[in-house]
Structures are given as C-alpha cells and as structure tokens.
Design a protein around this motif. Structure first.
Motif, PDB file in Angstrom:
ATOM      1  N   MET A   1       0.843  -1.178   0.000  1.00 46.33           N
ATOM      2  CA  MET A   1       0.000   0.000   0.000  1.00 46.33           C
ATOM      3  C   MET A   1       0.888   1.242   0.000  1.00 46.33           C
ATOM      4  N   ASP A   2       0.491   2.257  -0.724  1.00 47.15           N
ATOM      5  CA  ASP A   2       1.225   3.514  -0.756  1.00 47.15           C
ATOM      6  C   ASP A   2       1.001   4.281   0.541  1.00 47.15           C
ATOM      7  N   LYS A   3       1.947   5.169   0.846  1.00 51.74           N
ATOM      8  CA  LYS A   3       1.896   5.943   2.086  1.00 51.74           C
ATOM      9  C   LYS A   3       2.061   7.427   1.782  1.00 51.74           C
ATOM     10  N   LEU A   4       1.459   8.244   2.616  1.00 55.55           N
ATOM     11  CA  LEU A   4       1.706   9.677   2.623  1.00 55.55           C
ATOM     12  C   LEU A   4       2.479   9.970   3.894  1.00 55.55           C
ATOM     13  N   VAL A   5       3.694  10.482   3.737  1.00 57.30           N
ATOM     14  CA  VAL A   5       4.522  10.838   4.879  1.00 57.30           C
ATOM     15  C   VAL A   5       4.468  12.353   5.021  1.00 57.30           C
ATOM     16  N   ILE A   6       4.025  12.811   6.187  1.00 54.14           N
ATOM     17  CA  ILE A   6       3.957  14.232   6.493  1.00 54.14           C
ATOM     18  C   ILE A   6       4.996  14.498   7.571  1.00 54.14           C
ATOM     19  N   ALA A   7       5.973  15.340   7.241  1.00 53.07           N
ATOM     20  CA  ALA A   7       7.031  15.664   8.199  1.00 53.07           C
ATOM     21  C   ALA A   7       6.990  17.155   8.506  1.00 53.07           C
ATOM     22  N   ILE A   8       6.884  17.486   9.778  1.00 54.79           N
ATOM     23  CA  ILE A   8       6.904  18.880  10.217  1.00 54.79           C
ATOM     24  C   ILE A   8       8.268  19.120  10.851  1.00 54.79           C
ATOM     25  N   VAL A   9       9.034  20.030  10.241  1.00 57.84           N
ATOM     26  CA  VAL A   9      10.408  20.278  10.666  1.00 57.84           C
ATOM     27  C   VAL A   9      10.633  21.775  10.847  1.00 57.84           C
ATOM     28  N   GLN A  10      11.697  22.134  11.544  1.00 61.98           N
ATOM     29  CA  GLN A  10      12.039  23.545  11.701  1.00 61.98           C
ATOM     30  C   GLN A  10      12.549  24.093  10.377  1.00 61.98           C
ATOM     31  N   ASP A  11      12.285  25.366  10.126  1.00 60.90           N
ATOM     32  CA  ASP A  11      12.729  25.997   8.883  1.00 60.90           C
ATOM     33  C   ASP A  11      14.217  25.799   8.637  1.00 60.90           C
ATOM     34  N   GLN A  12      15.021  25.887   9.687  1.00 58.29           N
ATOM     35  CA  GLN A  12      16.467  25.780   9.492  1.00 58.29           C
ATOM     36  C   GLN A  12      16.911  24.380   9.092  1.00 58.29           C
ATOM     37  N   ASP A  13      16.079  23.368   9.295  1.00 57.79           N
ATOM     38  CA  ASP A  13      16.399  22.007   8.863  1.00 57.79           C
ATOM     39  C   ASP A  13      15.811  21.688   7.487  1.00 57.79           C
ATOM     40  N   ALA A  14      14.853  22.488   7.052  1.00 58.18           N
ATOM     41  CA  ALA A  14      14.072  22.150   5.865  1.00 58.18           C
ATOM     42  C   ALA A  14      14.894  22.092   4.578  1.00 58.18           C
ATOM     43  N   SER A  15      15.739  23.078   4.348  1.00 58.35           N
ATOM     44  CA  SER A  15      16.481  23.145   3.076  1.00 58.35           C
ATOM     45  C   SER A  15      17.355  21.925   2.844  1.00 58.35           C
ATOM     46  N   ILE A  16      18.149  21.566   3.839  1.00 55.40           N
ATOM     47  CA  ILE A  16      19.037  20.416   3.680  1.00 55.40           C
ATOM     48  C   ILE A  16      18.235  19.126   3.584  1.00 55.40           C
ATOM     49  N   LEU A  17      17.138  19.046   4.346  1.00 59.39           N
ATOM     50  CA  LEU A  17      16.305  17.849   4.282  1.00 59.39           C
ATOM     51  C   LEU A  17      15.697  17.689   2.891  1.00 59.39           C
ATOM     52  N   ILE A  18      15.173  18.765   2.334  1.00 55.58           N
ATOM     53  CA  ILE A  18      14.599  18.702   0.985  1.00 55.58           C
ATOM     54  C   ILE A  18      15.663  18.280  -0.028  1.00 55.58           C
ATOM     55  N   GLU A  19      16.860  18.843   0.117  1.00 60.48           N
ATOM     56  CA  GLU A  19      17.957  18.481  -0.785  1.00 60.48           C
ATOM     57  C   GLU A  19      18.274  16.993  -0.692  1.00 60.48           C
ATOM     58  N   GLU A  20      18.377  16.467   0.523  1.00 63.82           N
ATOM     59  CA  GLU A  20      18.711  15.054   0.718  1.00 63.82           C
ATOM     60  C   GLU A  20      17.579  14.129   0.252  1.00 63.82           C
ATOM     61  N   VAL A  21      16.349  14.538   0.489  1.00 62.94           N
ATOM     62  CA  VAL A  21      15.198  13.727   0.077  1.00 62.94           C
ATOM     63  C   VAL A  21      15.121  13.643  -1.450  1.00 62.94           C
ATOM     64  N   THR A  22      15.315  14.763  -2.121  1.00 60.99           N
ATOM     65  CA  THR A  22      15.259  14.750  -3.588  1.00 60.99           C
ATOM     66  C   THR A  22      16.474  14.037  -4.177  1.00 60.99           C
ATOM     67  N   LYS A  23      17.618  14.138  -3.513  1.00 62.33           N
ATOM     68  CA  LYS A  23      18.809  13.414  -3.962  1.00 62.33           C
ATOM     69  C   LYS A  23      18.566  11.899  -3.933  1.00 62.33           C
ATOM     70  N   ALA A  24      17.735  11.451  -3.001  1.00 61.09           N
ATOM     71  CA  ALA A  24      17.400  10.023  -2.883  1.00 61.09           C
ATOM     72  C   ALA A  24      16.211   9.651  -3.772  1.00 61.09           C
TER      73      ALA A  24
END
Length: 109
Positions: A1-24
């Motif tokens: 089954m497919d999943k929707l992952v909702i992650a609430i993070v601090q703004d200062q963590d968001a940029s690097i997290l988005i970069e790492e998530v898209t890199k994967a």
C-alpha cells in the motif's frame, strides 16, 4: 500500500532535508507553517512513497533533523501594577514530527 509521509520540521532544517530527500529520488512538496510553543517558523513536507520506501525516507529525516537547545525568555506574571520581568529558559527545539498515513490511491502525472 502507498503511504503519505507528512514531516513537520524547523525551517532551518528544511532546506538540507529537501535536498537530501530529492537526492534520494523522493518527490516532496513544501508547505510553510508555523506554530508550537515558540511560534517559530516550521516547514511541513508532504511525500508520497511506496510502503517499502518508508524506512529509507525516515532514516533521511532522522539524519537531517536534530534537536537543539535554544535560549528564550518567558514573561513572568506579576501582581497588578508591577512590571513584567523576562525569565530566561533553555528550550529543546528541532527534530521532526512525522505522520505516516495509508493512501487508497496514489497517482503521479
């Protein structure tokens, strides 16, 4: 089954997290949000993934969203007619709050 992952993070963590998530090779949608105890800026990320990808995604989130302590001041309540005095406190912020939801249908165009 497919999943929707909702992650609430601090703004200062968001940029690097988005970069790492898209890199994967995960797709991510960013929503600006705010709230919490300090009314600081948060980012809410929406990611649709297959069930067997959830663990890999959670590892990326955990690696890039660490908690930290910040100093802030709270106002102490005093008797009427007296002034308010700031009261310094250390507060733990950061990390991520993650919700994983089942998705009945997941379509990508």
């Amino acid at each position: 089954m497919d999943k929707l992952v909702i992650a609430i993070v601090q703004d200062q963590d968001a940029s690097i997290l988005i970069e790492e998530v898209t890199k994967a090779n995960f797709r991510v949608t960013k929503l600006s949000s705010s709230g919490g105890f300090l009314k600081s800026g948060n980012t809410t990320l929406l990611m649709g993934v297959q069930e067997d990808q959830v663990k890999d995604l959670l590892k990326i989130i955990e690696k890039n969203c660490k908690t930290r302590e910040v100093a802030t001041s709270l106002l102490t309540v005093t008797m009427p007619g007296e002034s308010y005095a700031p009261y310094p406190v250390n507060v733990t912020v950061g990390g991520a709050t993650v919700f994983i939801l089942d998705v009945d249908q997941y379509i990508r165009y």
